[in-house]
Scaffold this active site. Structure first.
Site, short mmCIF file in Angstrom:
data_model
loop_
_atom_site.label_atom_id
_atom_site.label_comp_id
_atom_site.label_asym_id
_atom_site.label_seq_id
_atom_site.Cartn_x
_atom_site.Cartn_y
_atom_site.Cartn_z
N ASP A 194 0.84 -1.20 0.00
CA ASP A 194 0.00 0.00 0.00
C ASP A 194 0.87 1.25 0.00
OD1 ASP A 194 -3.30 0.27 0.84
OD2 ASP A 194 -2.08 2.09 0.69
N SER A 209 4.44 2.09 -5.24
CA SER A 209 3.23 2.38 -6.00
C SER A 209 3.07 1.40 -7.15
CB SER A 209 3.31 3.81 -6.57
OG SER A 209 2.23 4.02 -7.46
N ASN A 232 -5.75 -4.68 -6.53
CA ASN A 232 -6.86 -4.06 -5.80
C ASN A 232 -6.66 -2.56 -5.57
OD1 ASN A 232 -9.08 -4.06 -3.55
ND2 ASN A 232 -7.22 -3.35 -2.53
N SER A 289 -15.45 -2.61 -11.65
CA SER A 289 -16.46 -1.85 -10.92
C SER A 289 -17.74 -1.80 -11.74
CB SER A 289 -15.96 -0.42 -10.69
OG SER A 289 -17.03 0.41 -10.28
N TYR A 315 -12.73 6.62 -14.42
CA TYR A 315 -12.74 5.40 -13.61
C TYR A 315 -13.42 4.24 -14.36
CZ TYR A 315 -13.79 2.69 -9.30
OH TYR A 315 -13.91 1.73 -8.33
N ALA A 336 -13.72 3.86 -17.56
CA ALA A 336 -12.86 3.43 -18.67
C ALA A 336 -11.75 2.53 -18.16
CB ALA A 336 -12.28 4.64 -19.38
N ALA A 337 -11.12 2.94 -17.06
CA ALA A 337 -10.02 2.14 -16.50
C ALA A 337 -10.52 0.78 -16.05
CB ALA A 337 -9.39 2.88 -15.32
N LYS A 338 -11.68 0.75 -15.40
CA LYS A 338 -12.19 -0.50 -14.86
C LYS A 338 -12.60 -1.47 -15.97
CE LYS A 338 -11.75 -0.12 -10.41
NZ LYS A 338 -10.59 -0.83 -9.82
N ALA A 380 -18.65 -2.38 -1.24
CA ALA A 380 -18.29 -2.37 0.18
C ALA A 380 -18.19 -0.94 0.69
CB ALA A 380 -16.94 -3.08 0.38
N ARG A 422 -13.40 3.94 2.35
CA ARG A 422 -13.22 5.40 2.17
C ARG A 422 -13.49 5.81 0.73
NH1 ARG A 422 -6.80 6.77 2.01
NH2 ARG A 422 -6.40 5.69 0.07
P1 NAI Z 1 -9.65 2.00 -0.25
O1 NAI Z 1 -9.33 3.41 -0.55
O2 NAI Z 1 -10.01 1.65 1.15
O3 NAI Z 1 -8.47 1.04 -0.70
C1 NAI Z 1 -7.64 1.29 -1.79
C2 NAI Z 1 -6.21 1.22 -1.32
O4 NAI Z 1 -5.33 1.37 -2.45
C3 NAI Z 1 -5.84 2.33 -0.35
O5 NAI Z 1 -5.37 1.77 0.87
C4 NAI Z 1 -4.78 3.13 -1.09
O6 NAI Z 1 -3.77 3.67 -0.23
C5 NAI Z 1 -4.21 2.10 -2.03
N1 NAI Z 1 -3.55 2.73 -3.19
C6 NAI Z 1 -3.99 3.80 -3.91
N2 NAI Z 1 -3.11 4.10 -4.88
C7 NAI Z 1 -2.10 3.19 -4.79
C8 NAI Z 1 -0.90 2.99 -5.52
N3 NAI Z 1 -0.58 3.78 -6.57
N4 NAI Z 1 -0.10 1.96 -5.17
C9 NAI Z 1 -0.41 1.15 -4.12
N5 NAI Z 1 -1.52 1.32 -3.38
C10 NAI Z 1 -2.36 2.33 -3.70
O7 NAI Z 1 -10.86 1.60 -1.24
P2 NAI Z 1 -11.57 0.20 -1.53
O8 NAI Z 1 -13.00 0.48 -1.68
O9 NAI Z 1 -11.11 -0.85 -0.59
O10 NAI Z 1 -11.03 -0.11 -3.01
C11 NAI Z 1 -10.36 -1.28 -3.41
C12 NAI Z 1 -10.60 -1.50 -4.89
O11 NAI Z 1 -11.98 -1.84 -5.12
C13 NAI Z 1 -10.30 -0.31 -5.77
O12 NAI Z 1 -9.71 -0.75 -6.98
C14 NAI Z 1 -11.69 0.25 -6.06
O13 NAI Z 1 -11.73 0.99 -7.25
C15 NAI Z 1 -12.50 -1.02 -6.14
N6 NAI Z 1 -13.94 -0.87 -5.97
C16 NAI Z 1 -14.47 -0.63 -4.73
C17 NAI Z 1 -15.84 -0.55 -4.58
C18 NAI Z 1 -16.47 -0.36 -3.26
O14 NAI Z 1 -17.71 -0.47 -3.18
N7 NAI Z 1 -15.72 -0.10 -2.22
C19 NAI Z 1 -16.75 -0.66 -5.73
C20 NAI Z 1 -16.10 -0.96 -6.97
C21 NAI Z 1 -14.74 -1.05 -7.06
#
Ligand code: NAI
Length: 303
Positions: A39, A74, A101, A153, A166, A168-170, A198, A201
């Site tokens: 992370d 990253s 993720n 997503s 977002y 487009a990327a997904k 889920a 943040r």
């Molecule tokens: P989150 O913000 O809690 O977790 C994402 C994590 O990725 C963070 O801890 C962040 O520090 C880390 N991160 C960001 N940029 C980074 C980088 N360049 N290198 C390494 N780590 C990096 O959010 P969440 O919801 O847990 O998201 C996880 C994945 O699920 C994401 O890809 C999000 O787009 C996807 N998603 C989540 C949904 C939801 O309902 N929560 C819905 C659809 C997709």
């Protein structure tokens, strides 16, 4: 090794310092996997960095008797993505599981979206998934084993206002996984896509507070863990999970109509048959682009 154990397996989970990735890391580690908890620790829009979140998850895994190492690189940069995978190779000697993720958000309507908002989203989500997968694939290929789960997503599958970057990327990630599944098939490398829901943040702006606390990332984790397991033979599939709901999503194509190609095809001919063209009755999934192309061409010759 059973479906529910990951002993001797090495998992790299990007963005595992919080939210969904953390839930995946804790579950896999509790079932015996050695986990690289990656992370960058920035804010939800991709700015900044902080080693605390990844380290905390590692500490939590270790205090529960599991094995894990932190990585703060990253995913969005080619060399640093390689370092994430190298952390697994150098520490545990291999990588069996990769969960792409890591993610951020830069929601804006298309008119207001700055080029930087588009580029940041593409680089963390799409480039990040490509870079980590490309880095992990050679050693998975060599050991003839790999389980890759990447994160799409509903915004990409079905569209969402303010998320053109977002979405487009997904969908790019979904297409990428479809192709990785084709290349991984003969090496026992499975590549699937998860569409999670889920309270994290990333969703706090769109979900009410009481819903956020109820819709736990832990309800997505069993599906992702299953996709990472040895006994899971699925590849090239999309699964939805969240709030206790589990389902499969798919790309399907209708039966359509076929006109002979021995004469001109006019707009009027299409319009006349539009109901049939749009119909998804008897729609089917294709397992590859080659299969779809074969069907298209066979229709031509049969007319
Ligand atoms: P989150 O913000 O809690 O977790 C994402 C994590 O990725 C963070 O801890 C962040 O520090 C880390 N991160 C960001 N940029 C980074 C980088 N360049 N290198 C390494 N780590 C990096 O959010 P969440 O919801 O847990 O998201 C996880 C994945 O699920 C994401 O890809 C999000 O787009 C996807 N998603 C989540 C949904 C939801 O309902 N929560 C819905 C659809 C997709």
């Amino acid at each position: 090794m059973g479906l529910n154990r990951f002993d001797e397996r090495v998992a790299v989970i990007t963005g595992a310092g919080g939210g969904l990735g953390k839930a995946y890391a804790l579950l896999l580690a509790s079932r015996g996997a050695k986990v690289v908890v990656n992370d960058l620790g920035g804010s939800f829009d991709g700015s900044g960095s902080d080693s605390t979140p990844a380290q905390q998850v590692v500490d939590e895994i270790k205090s529960a008797g599991g094995e894990a190492i932190a990585s703060y690189d990253s995913v969005a940069d080619y060399e640093s993505a390689q370092k994430i995978i190298d952390t697994a190779l150098n520490t545990y000697g291999k990588v069996d599981i990769l969960i792409n993720n890591a993610g951020i958000l830069r929601d804006k309507s298309l008119v207001k979206m700055e080029l930087e908002d588009y580029r940041m989203i593409m680089s963390v989500h799409l480039d990040g998934t490509f870079f980590c997968t490309k880095a992990a694939f050679p050693s998975m290929k060599e050991q003839k084993y790999g389980r890759i789960v990447s994160t799409a997503s509903a915004a990409g599958l079905y569209g969402n206002f303010g998320q053109t970057n977002y979405g487009a990327a997904k969908m790019g990630i979904t297409g990428f996984m479809n192709c990785v599944a084709q290349e991984g098939g003969r090496y026992n490398i499975n590549a699937n896509t998860i569409v999670p829901t889920a309270g994290t943040r990333l969703t706090f702006t769109v979900m009410p507070e009481d819903v956020i606390s109820k819709v736990k990332p832990e309800y997505v984790a069993p599906m992702v863990a299953w996709l990472c397991s040895e006994s899971c033979a699925e590849s090239g599939k999309i699964f939805s999970a969240g709030a206790g709901y589990f389902a499969r999503a798919a790309m399907v194509e209708g039966d359509g109509v076929t006109f002979g190609v021995d004469k001109e095809i006019t707009i009027e001919m299409l319009v006349d048959k539009m109901d049939q063209i749009k119909s998804l009755d008897n729609a089917r999934e294709y397992s590859s682009a080659m299969e779809q192309a074969g069907t298209v061409l066979s229709k031509m010759s049969s007319e």
